[in-house]
Design a protein around this motif. Structure first.
Motif, PDB file in Angstrom:
ATOM      1  N   LYS A  82       0.491  -1.444   0.093  1.00 32.69           N
ATOM      2  CA  LYS A  82      -0.209  -0.127   0.303  1.00 32.69           C
ATOM      3  C   LYS A  82       0.647   1.379   0.289  1.00 32.69           C
ATOM      4  O   LYS A  82       0.343   2.073  -0.599  1.00 32.69           O
ATOM      5  N   ASN A 124       2.487   0.935  -3.031  1.00 35.11           N
ATOM      6  CA  ASN A 124       1.154   2.212  -4.114  1.00 35.11           C
ATOM      7  C   ASN A 124       0.921   3.783  -4.307  1.00 35.11           C
ATOM      8  O   ASN A 124       1.113   4.574  -5.009  1.00 35.11           O
ATOM      9  N   TYR A 178       2.144   7.010  -6.806  1.00 34.92           N
ATOM     10  CA  TYR A 178       0.948   8.143  -6.954  1.00 34.92           C
ATOM     11  C   TYR A 178       0.905   9.133  -7.215  1.00 34.92           C
ATOM     12  O   TYR A 178       0.713  10.265  -7.695  1.00 34.92           O
TER      13      TYR A 178
END
Length: 72
Positions: free
Chosen positions: A3, A6, A10
């Motif tokens: 997580k 990611n 992003y």
């Protein structure tokens, strides 16, 4: 771990798109977003923001930064 990875990817995309839209270098975009709380916003609101288009995220970043003293 996945997580976090990611989220970092992003945020990197958002910084690149922000730099592109406002014709800034990457260091300039990063500094501007850091100083005007844009990066904090992305970190805190990742769960909702990553569901939007990158263009929408850049618009949100510009709004947040303006509310925190940014002038772009």
């Amino acid at each position: 771990m996945f997580k976090l990875s990611n989220k970092l990817i992003y945020m990197d995309y958002c910084i690149h798109k922000f730099a592109e839209r406002f014709k800034l270098s990457l260091p300039e975009a990063f500094s501007y977003l850091y100083e005007n709380k844009g990066l904090s916003f992305l970190d805190e609101c990742y769960e909702a923001e990553h569901l939007l288009s990158l263009d929408d995220a850049v618009t949100d970043l510009a709004t947040i930064c303006r509310h925190n003293g940014g002038v772009l």
